[in-house]
Design a protein around this motif. Structure first.
Motif, PDB file in Angstrom:
ATOM      1  N   LEU A  21       0.832  -1.200   0.000  1.00  0.00           N
ATOM      2  CA  LEU A  21       0.000   0.000   0.000  1.00  0.00           C
ATOM      3  C   LEU A  21       0.872   1.259   0.000  1.00  0.00           C
ATOM      4  CD1 LEU A  21      -2.825   1.216   0.054  1.00  0.00           C
ATOM      5  CD2 LEU A  21      -2.831   0.929   2.529  1.00  0.00           C
ATOM      6  N   PHE A  22       1.907   1.281   0.822  1.00  0.00           N
ATOM      7  CA  PHE A  22       2.779   2.457   0.854  1.00  0.00           C
ATOM      8  C   PHE A  22       3.619   2.587  -0.414  1.00  0.00           C
ATOM      9  CE2 PHE A  22       1.539   3.035   5.216  1.00  0.00           C
ATOM     10  CZ  PHE A  22       1.648   4.410   5.383  1.00  0.00           C
ATOM     11  N   LEU A  23       4.025   1.467  -0.988  1.00  0.00           N
ATOM     12  CA  LEU A  23       4.719   1.536  -2.278  1.00  0.00           C
ATOM     13  C   LEU A  23       3.799   2.132  -3.343  1.00  0.00           C
ATOM     14  CD1 LEU A  23       6.713  -1.815  -2.535  1.00  0.00           C
ATOM     15  CD2 LEU A  23       7.632   0.494  -2.272  1.00  0.00           C
ATOM     16  N   GLU A  24       2.567   1.693  -3.338  1.00  0.00           N
ATOM     17  CA  GLU A  24       1.586   2.209  -4.297  1.00  0.00           C
ATOM     18  C   GLU A  24       1.384   3.711  -4.094  1.00  0.00           C
ATOM     19  OE1 GLU A  24      -3.028   1.394  -5.610  1.00  0.00           O
ATOM     20  OE2 GLU A  24      -1.965  -0.163  -4.482  1.00  0.00           O
ATOM     21  N   MET A  25       1.349   4.143  -2.837  1.00  0.00           N
ATOM     22  CA  MET A  25       1.207   5.574  -2.558  1.00  0.00           C
ATOM     23  C   MET A  25       2.367   6.354  -3.157  1.00  0.00           C
ATOM     24  SD  MET A  25       0.084   5.709   1.412  1.00  0.00           S
ATOM     25  CE  MET A  25      -1.140   4.591   2.054  1.00  0.00           C
ATOM     26  N   GLY A  26       3.586   5.863  -2.947  1.00  0.00           N
ATOM     27  CA  GLY A  26       4.766   6.551  -3.457  1.00  0.00           C
ATOM     28  C   GLY A  26       4.781   6.632  -4.969  1.00  0.00           C
ATOM     29  N   ALA A  38      -4.733  16.988  -7.573  1.00  0.00           N
ATOM     30  CA  ALA A  38      -4.522  15.544  -7.726  1.00  0.00           C
ATOM     31  C   ALA A  38      -3.880  14.956  -6.472  1.00  0.00           C
ATOM     32  CB  ALA A  38      -3.656  15.263  -8.948  1.00  0.00           C
ATOM     33  N   ARG A  39      -3.001  15.715  -5.830  1.00  0.00           N
ATOM     34  CA  ARG A  39      -2.401  15.257  -4.561  1.00  0.00           C
ATOM     35  C   ARG A  39      -3.482  15.078  -3.513  1.00  0.00           C
ATOM     36  NH1 ARG A  39       3.572  16.416  -3.814  1.00  0.00           N
ATOM     37  NH2 ARG A  39       3.192  15.812  -1.671  1.00  0.00           N
ATOM     38  N   GLU A  40      -4.392  16.041  -3.461  1.00  0.00           N
ATOM     39  CA  GLU A  40      -5.474  15.962  -2.470  1.00  0.00           C
ATOM     40  C   GLU A  40      -6.371  14.766  -2.749  1.00  0.00           C
ATOM     41  OE1 GLU A  40      -7.759  16.669   0.824  1.00  0.00           O
ATOM     42  OE2 GLU A  40      -5.827  17.561   0.329  1.00  0.00           O
ATOM     43  N   ALA A  41      -6.685  14.534  -3.999  1.00  0.00           N
ATOM     44  CA  ALA A  41      -7.510  13.368  -4.358  1.00  0.00           C
ATOM     45  C   ALA A  41      -6.787  12.069  -3.990  1.00  0.00           C
ATOM     46  CB  ALA A  41      -7.842  13.393  -5.846  1.00  0.00           C
ATOM     47  N   LEU A  42      -5.489  12.019  -4.252  1.00  0.00           N
ATOM     48  CA  LEU A  42      -4.704  10.845  -3.891  1.00  0.00           C
ATOM     49  C   LEU A  42      -4.695  10.653  -2.378  1.00  0.00           C
ATOM     50  CD1 LEU A  42      -2.757   8.537  -4.632  1.00  0.00           C
ATOM     51  CD2 LEU A  42      -0.885  10.214  -4.490  1.00  0.00           C
ATOM     52  N   LEU A  78      -0.126  10.126   6.594  1.00  0.00           N
ATOM     53  CA  LEU A  78      -0.315  10.428   5.172  1.00  0.00           C
ATOM     54  C   LEU A  78      -0.088  11.891   4.806  1.00  0.00           C
ATOM     55  CD1 LEU A  78      -3.448   8.213   4.485  1.00  0.00           C
ATOM     56  CD2 LEU A  78      -1.035   7.695   4.066  1.00  0.00           C
ATOM     57  N   LEU A  79       0.375  12.684   5.736  1.00  0.00           N
ATOM     58  CA  LEU A  79       0.581  14.107   5.474  1.00  0.00           C
ATOM     59  C   LEU A  79       1.519  14.337   4.295  1.00  0.00           C
ATOM     60  CD1 LEU A  79      -0.017  17.003   6.342  1.00  0.00           C
ATOM     61  CD2 LEU A  79       1.907  16.831   7.932  1.00  0.00           C
ATOM     62  N   TRP A  80       2.473  13.448   4.095  1.00  0.00           N
ATOM     63  CA  TRP A  80       3.434  13.574   2.992  1.00  0.00           C
ATOM     64  C   TRP A  80       2.767  13.516   1.623  1.00  0.00           C
ATOM     65  CZ3 TRP A  80       4.360   9.245  -0.203  1.00  0.00           C
ATOM     66  CH2 TRP A  80       3.782   8.048   0.222  1.00  0.00           C
ATOM     67  N   LEU A  81       1.573  12.927   1.549  1.00  0.00           N
ATOM     68  CA  LEU A  81       0.850  12.914   0.275  1.00  0.00           C
ATOM     69  C   LEU A  81       0.272  14.289  -0.047  1.00  0.00           C
ATOM     70  CD1 LEU A  81      -1.073   9.528   0.543  1.00  0.00           C
ATOM     71  CD2 LEU A  81       0.909  10.034  -0.889  1.00  0.00           C
ATOM     72  N   ARG A  82      -0.089  15.012   0.975  1.00  0.00           N
ATOM     73  CA  ARG A  82      -0.713  16.326   0.817  1.00  0.00           C
ATOM     74  C   ARG A  82       0.303  17.447   0.680  1.00  0.00           C
ATOM     75  NH1 ARG A  82      -5.626  16.944   5.105  1.00  0.00           N
ATOM     76  NH2 ARG A  82      -7.229  16.713   3.543  1.00  0.00           N
ATOM     77  N   ASP A  83       1.338  17.401   1.492  1.00  0.00           N
ATOM     78  CA  ASP A  83       2.266  18.512   1.616  1.00  0.00           C
ATOM     79  C   ASP A  83       3.628  18.138   1.033  1.00  0.00           C
ATOM     80  OD1 ASP A  83       3.925  20.591   2.398  1.00  0.00           O
ATOM     81  OD2 ASP A  83       3.190  20.636   4.458  1.00  0.00           O
ATOM     82  N   PRO A  84       4.033  18.784  -0.058  1.00  0.00           N
ATOM     83  CA  PRO A  84       5.316  18.454  -0.690  1.00  0.00           C
ATOM     84  C   PRO A  84       6.526  18.698   0.220  1.00  0.00           C
ATOM     85  CG  PRO A  84       4.018  19.898  -2.107  1.00  0.00           C
ATOM     86  CD  PRO A  84       3.306  19.814  -0.792  1.00  0.00           C
ATOM     87  N   ALA A  85       6.374  19.526   1.260  1.00  0.00           N
ATOM     88  CA  ALA A  85       7.493  19.822   2.153  1.00  0.00           C
ATOM     89  C   ALA A  85       7.740  18.705   3.171  1.00  0.00           C
ATOM     90  CB  ALA A  85       7.235  21.131   2.888  1.00  0.00           C
ATOM     91  N   VAL A  86       6.793  17.780   3.290  1.00  0.00           N
ATOM     92  CA  VAL A  86       6.913  16.698   4.268  1.00  0.00           C
ATOM     93  C   VAL A  86       7.460  15.458   3.582  1.00  0.00           C
ATOM     94  CG1 VAL A  86       5.626  15.207   5.861  1.00  0.00           C
ATOM     95  CG2 VAL A  86       5.013  17.614   5.636  1.00  0.00           C
ATOM     96  N   GLU A  87       8.511  14.882   4.185  1.00  0.00           N
ATOM     97  CA  GLU A  87       9.091  13.658   3.637  1.00  0.00           C
ATOM     98  C   GLU A  87       8.213  12.463   3.988  1.00  0.00           C
ATOM     99  OE1 GLU A  87      13.234  12.863   4.250  1.00  0.00           O
ATOM    100  OE2 GLU A  87      13.675  14.992   4.429  1.00  0.00           O
ATOM    101  N   ALA A  88       8.289  11.442   3.171  1.00  0.00           N
ATOM    102  CA  ALA A  88       7.497  10.225   3.411  1.00  0.00           C
ATOM    103  C   ALA A  88       8.061   9.390   4.537  1.00  0.00           C
ATOM    104  CB  ALA A  88       7.431   9.392   2.135  1.00  0.00           C
ATOM    105  N   THR A  89       9.316   9.568   4.860  1.00  0.00           N
ATOM    106  CA  THR A  89       9.944   8.776   5.924  1.00  0.00           C
ATOM    107  C   THR A  89      10.445   9.704   7.018  1.00  0.00           C
ATOM    108  OG1 THR A  89      12.175   8.909   5.026  1.00  0.00           O
ATOM    109  CG2 THR A  89      10.759   7.147   4.171  1.00  0.00           C
ATOM    110  N   ASN A  90      10.905   9.108   8.090  1.00  0.00           N
ATOM    111  CA  ASN A  90      11.496   9.899   9.159  1.00  0.00           C
ATOM    112  C   ASN A  90      13.023   9.859   9.080  1.00  0.00           C
ATOM    113  OD1 ASN A  90      11.986   7.285   9.991  1.00  0.00           O
ATOM    114  ND2 ASN A  90      11.461   7.657  12.117  1.00  0.00           N
ATOM    115  N   ASN A  91      13.560   9.598   7.896  1.00  0.00           N
ATOM    116  CA  ASN A  91      15.007   9.478   7.742  1.00  0.00           C
ATOM    117  C   ASN A  91      15.739  10.760   8.158  1.00  0.00           C
ATOM    118  OD1 ASN A  91      14.721   6.891   6.814  1.00  0.00           O
ATOM    119  ND2 ASN A  91      14.935   7.423   4.661  1.00  0.00           N
TER     120      ASN A  91
END
Length: 149
Positions: A21-26, A38-42, A78-91
């Motif tokens: 599911l997370f791979l599909e999101m990415g 489109a980001r909001e819809a995703l 899922l905030l990273w899907l909405r906001d381009p400034a947020v990374e998908a990981t906590n790296n």
């Protein structure tokens, strides 16, 4: 999964389904990265899918616990899907903590609860000032000078 060999089928299913599911999101985000609508819809679609995943009837105690955490922190996850400034990981956060962990281990400052607490109290403003571009010693000196004047 790693804690109980051989892998429990339900734990394996939980891990694989969540991973996919997370791979599909990415992958989906790569297609719509520059389009805010489109980001909001995703985001909305994936929120529904992740919520449905977490609401499945899990019998394993660890799967239930993790599903509960997913439900509780759904929007944060899922905030990273909405906001381009947020990374998908906590790296980035993990990398930021790494020097502190090395310092703590090499300074022997946390062999006691008090030492660990003192170190954490000192480290928080130090790292905050560093991220803000301030020099620790001059900032700390200025603040201490102000408090005694």
């Amino acid at each position: 999964i790693e804690g109980k060999p051989p892998p429990d089928p339900e734990r394996l299913e939980f891990k694989e389904d969540l991973h996919h599911l997370f791979l599909e999101m990415g992958l989906a985000l790569e297609q719509v990265a520059l389009d805010a609508a489109a980001r909001e819809a995703l985001y909305q679609e994936m929120r529904e899918r992740l919520q449905a995943f977490a609401q499945r009837s899990w019998s394993d105690a660890d799967c239930c616990r993790l599903a509960g955490r997913i439900k509780k922190h759904l929007d944060d996850l899922l905030l990273w899907l909405r906001d381009p400034a947020v990374e998908a990981t906590n790296n980035a956060a993990e990398r930021a903590l790494h020097p502190a962990v090395i310092t703590r281990k090499t300074s022997f400052g946390s062999h006691s609860k008090k030492g660990a607490l003192d170190f954490a109290r000192l480290l928080s403003p130090i790292r905050t000032w560093e991220q803000q571009g301030h020099h620790f010693f001059s900032t700390a000196h200025g603040l201490l000078s102000q408090s005694y004047s």
